[in-house]
Design an enzyme around this catalytic site. Structure first.
Site, PDB file in Angstrom:
ATOM      1  N   TYR A 162       1.485  17.983  -1.042  1.00  0.00           N
ATOM      2  CA  TYR A 162       1.472  19.268  -0.769  1.00  0.00           C
ATOM      3  C   TYR A 162       2.464  19.756   0.488  1.00  0.00           C
ATOM      4  O   TYR A 162       3.442  20.623   0.562  1.00  0.00           O
ATOM      5  CB  TYR A 162       0.838  20.313  -1.334  1.00  0.00           C
ATOM      6  CG  TYR A 162       1.341  19.848  -2.804  1.00  0.00           C
ATOM      7  CD1 TYR A 162       1.786  20.485  -3.977  1.00  0.00           C
ATOM      8  CD2 TYR A 162      -0.577  19.820  -3.611  1.00  0.00           C
ATOM      9  CE1 TYR A 162       1.467  20.035  -5.145  1.00  0.00           C
ATOM     10  CE2 TYR A 162      -1.047  19.554  -5.267  1.00  0.00           C
ATOM     11  CZ  TYR A 162      -0.495  19.805  -5.671  1.00  0.00           C
ATOM     12  OH  TYR A 162      -0.140  20.053  -7.205  1.00  0.00           O
ATOM     13  N   GLU A 176     -24.040   2.747  -9.065  1.00  0.00           N
ATOM     14  CA  GLU A 176     -22.470   3.344  -9.659  1.00  0.00           C
ATOM     15  C   GLU A 176     -22.801   4.540 -10.511  1.00  0.00           C
ATOM     16  O   GLU A 176     -21.449   5.408 -10.519  1.00  0.00           O
ATOM     17  CB  GLU A 176     -22.019   2.293 -10.671  1.00  0.00           C
ATOM     18  CG  GLU A 176     -21.152   2.316 -11.372  1.00  0.00           C
ATOM     19  CD  GLU A 176     -20.698   1.880 -12.150  1.00  0.00           C
ATOM     20  OE1 GLU A 176     -21.753   0.585 -12.652  1.00  0.00           O
ATOM     21  OE2 GLU A 176     -19.054   1.949 -13.627  1.00  0.00           O
ATOM     22  N   ASP A 226     -23.498  -0.970 -13.743  1.00  0.00           N
ATOM     23  CA  ASP A 226     -23.035  -1.189 -15.272  1.00  0.00           C
ATOM     24  C   ASP A 226     -23.157  -3.062 -15.557  1.00  0.00           C
ATOM     25  O   ASP A 226     -23.226  -3.547 -14.407  1.00  0.00           O
ATOM     26  CB  ASP A 226     -21.791  -0.929 -15.944  1.00  0.00           C
ATOM     27  CG  ASP A 226     -22.251   0.453 -16.399  1.00  0.00           C
ATOM     28  OD1 ASP A 226     -23.428   1.063 -16.555  1.00  0.00           O
ATOM     29  OD2 ASP A 226     -21.182   1.171 -16.563  1.00  0.00           O
TER      30      ASP A 226
END
Lengths: 365, 611
Positions: free
Chosen positions: A106, A199, A251
């Site tokens: 921006y 995680e 995982d």
């Protein structure tokens, strides 16, 4: 003593960066003045130029580099963008201000630098990293934070207005954002003996509730998926500066395995940078073999999961040991398990049973 | 079982029953087709007499208050040569009567369409046609007529004459039409006709009273077409057989009429001679005798019979090659064959008479642009002897001949003199005037032929300027007629759509126009309505070559244009970015004053793009 020297290193780094930027500025200025087209030489980040360095135990860039010249009409725009970023970073660093990736996108508009989208400006930031061989955190540019840390760790801020202020990271049960202030803070003191990177945010909260930080004398870090660079840098500092071992829980699938690998030895995307790796970090689980061993409930892999396994099998880091073996077992099972799968045996099963077992097991690898 | 009756129908009746085939399927289409037929006839008439055409077309509603479809008066007037008064009733009152049966290019064929329009008008309104014609600059004849459909004959209701000073023809019919629907097509037709006929001046007054005037753009007329012989590539076995029949001689029938003819030619009306004396007499006068008489005398000699004997048999075959005559004896009801004595002086005479020209003569005399050298080369190619008499050729040999005529590559291209392309210059002027483009190019291909009919493709391309950027538009013409209906199935569209325009730097919805003009003695239309051209490979090839040539020209223009645009773009880019770079580097380097970057902006815009 140690803190003083760290502070000096940070100050030296800042000075080095500023003088490098000024050198580039002078070079451009002289070129313009002499009627020559200025150019940047950027180490190539193309796949061909990314190689695995066994000694450093991470990916690094090769010797190839690309020229971005203002003489070439198709590069003129991106050349100007890069010159602008150098100019803007110079202001940020000099004035001790921070910015985010999105903020950069921006801010550019105020200078008639038209980035088409944020990925384009993100890419220019990586270009400047490659030109200066410094991570964007040194530019005072940070990602939007999502990753957090909790545990008995005392830090001392170095950001303007908070210099010398201290804080203990076990005071707030939601954890602390790993943002610019935390990243640049000095690590003063800790009673912890271990860092556990996890995680998922959900399990991070569970670990805090179950007082894992006390039971295992640990600092808990939520990586929120693939660990951001500031988180990887913090993990490295906890390991290198405070001497804490780092273990990783992710995982039970190919992505989880790779999250652990990136913390340990970096990513191809950041091959131009150093000091983001924790070479001695240990992947606790969930391994493919754990799925069978702990009789975890599973879901079938998707085609992209399987494709990812084949891709990683080509990666030099997966050519031996447990890393290689787990990939093979995943491929054989064609099924995966989430960390939450342990809930089947009770909500605290993962902290009561699995974690201690794996920590015990990890001593042997 | 019911009894079937067979009856012949007249051409008028046939077309009446099949009028939708000829473009008269509904009031909209019929009005449009009628306009076309009359305007085209008028232009053809002017072309033939090399008169710069002045065409006036008007359509007026009989009762403007009524809603469509309704009755309209359609009038087309020209300044052509007019039609002699004695031909007028047949020309406009008989189907299949016309002056356009030769092998040359004309807009219409056979004069069929105009009569169809008259027929249609009569069927739908029961009003007669009015024809005014002046062919001698003195008298103008006015006919008011109806068509007798069953008899295919004109019925003249009124015939008056007046003094006149200029030639010309005016035809006026009343017909049921739908101008609200056909109007846009008719206006397109008139305007596009003016594009492909830039030497004509055209005026159209429509039912609303609006006038459209298209002035003459060029003052020279393209050279008129001539009638020509066929091209060797354009004939099949059947055509060759017919050409041979014209050349070589049929075995004449021996009847009383023929016997009288023989007697007359030998001067034997009064006396009768023995066969032997008669043959002697014939020998003396041989050069004066007609071909049938020579044949019969020679036969009498070989068969050794008199007139009576000749009438009792039927000659079936004269096989000169094998020296045999085969005949049927009515009395014995059986076939006989006799040997011809090749030593006889009649043998050569008979051979020449019966077998027609040698192959060499046949080729040079009956085809266009074949000289003796080419003919001999061809004979060698076809493995046929040049001195071979064409009348004696077997079926297999004829097939071989036809086949070789198609395959032999050394014939000159067909004579385009029977064609009347517009020419590159008038076409180019027409396009410039009509579209006012930024770029235009035209090309006329050399003549080619399909199935024996020569054709020429002319094409023009125009880009930018006054052309709206609404995508590629194709203007199709055949023999100077705009084709407006059934665009999708046309061969030109097919070729244009198959082009990969991106290769020629044309993108998006370009302001691009293609003008295609096919000239031929016979345009291979797909339907009787004459709106779409069939995809003959020869035609496709020519269209493709013309289009590719023009597209390459356009690409050159586009890259020139592109280079100019690019330079402008570069200049803009450097003017925008160099000051920014200067500003950033000044602060970055810690300097106070900005560097002198002006020269760099100039240099930037002048760099040749490196590819």
């Amino acid at each position: 003593m140690k803190n003083k020297s760290n502070q000096r290193t940070a100050e030296a780094k800042k000075e080095k960066l500023l003088s490098l930027l000024q050198k580039h500025g002078l070079n451009i200025y002289d070129n313009l003045d002499q009627g020559k087209f200025p150019q940047f030489i950027i180490p190539s980040r193309s796949v061909n130029n990314i190689v695995y360095d066994k000694k450093l135990r991470q990916y690094i860039l090769g010797n190839a580099s690309a020229v971005r010249s203002s003489r070439n009409m198709s590069q003129l725009r991106s050349y100007t963008q890069l010159a602008w970023l150098a100019f803007f970073v110079n202001r940020l660093v000099r004035e001790g201000k921070s910015s985010t990736l999105r903020d950069i996108y921006y801010s550019s508009q105020a200078f008639s630098i038209d980035f088409e989208d944020q990925p384009e400006s993100d890419n220019i930031i990586v270009d400047l990293e490659a030109v200066t061989l410094s991570p964007r955190e040194e530019f005072h540019i940070f990602p939007e934070e999502r990753s957090s840390v909790f545990g008995d760790l005392t830090i001392e801020y170095t950001v303007p207005g908070y210099e010398g202020k201290r804080m203990n990271l076990s005071d707030h049960p939601d954890g602390y954002l790993i943002g610019p202030s935390l990243s640049s803070a000095e690590l003063v003191d800790t009673s912890a003996e271990l860092v556990i990177a996890i995680e998922k945010g959900g399990l991070f909260t569970r670990f805090v509730e179950e007082k894992v930080h006390k039971k295992f004398k640990s600092i808990i870090v939520d990586t929120a998926g693939q660990a951001p660079r500031s988180t990887r840098n913090l993990l490295r500092r906890l390991n290198q500066e405070l001497g804490l071992p780092v273990v990783i829980l992710a995982d039970g699938d190919v992505y989880g395995e790779h999250i652990a690998m990136v913390i340990k030895s970096g990513s191809a995307n950041a091959a131009h940078l150093r000091e983001l790796t924790v070479p001695d970090a240990k992947w606790l689980g969930v391994w493919a073999t754990d799925i069978e061993k702990y009789k975890l409930p599973t879901i079938p892999m998707t085609e992209s999961d399987i494709k990812r396994i084949y891709d990683l099998q080509k990666d030099p880091r997966y050519q031996e040991g447990n890393w290689k073996k787990q990939l093979e077992v995943f491929l054989k099972l064609k099924r995966k398990a989430e960390l939450e799968a342990f809930s089947k045996y009770g909500l605290t099963n993962i902290t009561d049973k699995y974690l201690p077992a794996k920590l015990e097991e990890s001593k042997s690898f | 079982m019911s009894k079937e009756t067979f009856s012949q129908i007249s051409p008028s009746e046939f077309f009446y029953r099949n009028r939708d085939l000829a473009g008269f399927s509904n009031p909209t289409r019929s009005l449009y087709t009628s306009v076309r037929e009359f305007v085209e006839n008028a232009l053809d008439a002017c072309d033939q007499k090399k008169v710069l055409p002045d065409i006036h077309l008007s359509i007026k509603a009989v009762d403007p208050e009524q809603s469509d479809p309704k009755h309209y008066v359609l009038t087309v007037k020209d300044n052509g040569p007019g039609i002699e008064p004695k031909h007028v009733p047949h020309a406009f009152g008989t189907v299949l009567y016309g002056s356009k049966f030769g092998l040359k290019q004309a807009r219409g064929m056979f004069g069929l369409g105009a009569t169809m329009a008259i027929l249609y008008g009569q069927i739908t309104t029961n009003k007669p046609v009015t024809v005014k014609s002046c062919a001698d600059e003195k008298v103008i004849d006015e006919f008011v007529m109806l068509l007798d459909i069953q008899k295919n004959k004109p019925v003249i209701l009124k015939h008056t004459t007046k003094d006149a000073s200029k030639t010309g023809l005016s035809v006026s019919i009343v017909l049921e039409g739908d101008y609200s629907k056909a109007g846009s097509k008719i206006r397109d037709y008139v305007s596009q006709t003016s594009l492909i006929t830039p030497y004509a001046s055209m005026t159209f007054e429509d039912p609303t009273g609006e006038k459209f005037h298209y002035p003459r753009i060029v003052k020279e007329m393209p050279p008129p077409p001539t009638i020509i012989k066929p091209h060797p590539h354009g004939v099949d076995v059947e055509t060759i057989r017919r050409m041979i029949v014209d050349t070589h001689y049929q075995i004449p029938a021996v009847d009383n009429k023929m016997i009288e003819k023989i007697k007359k030619e030998l001067g034997l009306q009064k006396k009768s001679l023995t066969t032997k004396d008669m043959l002697e007499r014939a020998q003396k006068r041989w050069a004066d005798l007609s071909r049938p008489v020579r044949t019969i005398i020679a036969l009498m000699s070989f068969l050794n019979v008199d007139f009576d004997g000749l009438q009792k048999i039927r000659i079936d075959d004269i096989d000169v090659a094998n020296k045999k005559i085969t005949y049927w004896d009515f009395g014995e009801s059986q076939s006989h064959a006799i040997e011809i004595d090749s030593e006889s002086s009649y043998y050569k005479q008979l051979a020449n008479t019966i077998q027609g020209d040698t192959l060499l003569t046949f080729l040079t005399k009956r085809f266009q642009r074949v000289g003796p050298t080419t003919a001999e080369k061809f004979c060698e190619f076809a493995k046929l002897k040049p001195e071979r008499r064409i009348g004696s050729m077997t079926n297999e040999e004829l097939v071989r001949l036809a086949d070789a005529l198609q395959k032999f590559d050394d014939f000159l291209a067909p004579d385009p003199s029977c064609l009347a392309p517009l020419g590159e210059e008038p076409l180019s002027k027409g396009i410039m005037k009509f579209f006012n483009p930024e770029f235009a190019s035209v090309m006329q291909r050399n003549a080619s032929a399909y199935s024996g009919f020569p054709f020429v493709v002319e094409m023009g391309i125009a880009y930018g300027g006054g052309i709206p950027a609404t995508g590629l538009k194709v203007y199709r013409f055949a023999n100077r007629i705009p084709l407006l209906y059934d665009e999708g199935s046309d061969v030109v569209l097919k070729i244009v759509n198959e082009m990969d325009w991106s290769r020629y730097k044309v993108k998006g919805d370009p302001p691009l126009v293609i003008v295609s003009h096919i000239c031929s003695t016979r345009i291979p239309y797909k339907t009787v309505g004459k709106e779409n051209v069939a995809d003959r490979p020869e035609l496709e090839r020519e269209l493709k070559n013309a289009l590719q040539y023009l597209a390459r020209k356009l690409a050159v223009h586009m890259s020139r244009q592109g280079a100019a645009d690019m330079e402008k773009k570069r200049a803009n880019l450097y003017a925008k970015y160099v000051p920014l770079i200067s500003q950033f580097s000044t602060e970055l380097s810690g300097k106070k004053k900005e560097p002198n970057y002006k020269q760099l902006i100039k240099m930037g815009s002048e760099i040749e793009e490196q590819i």
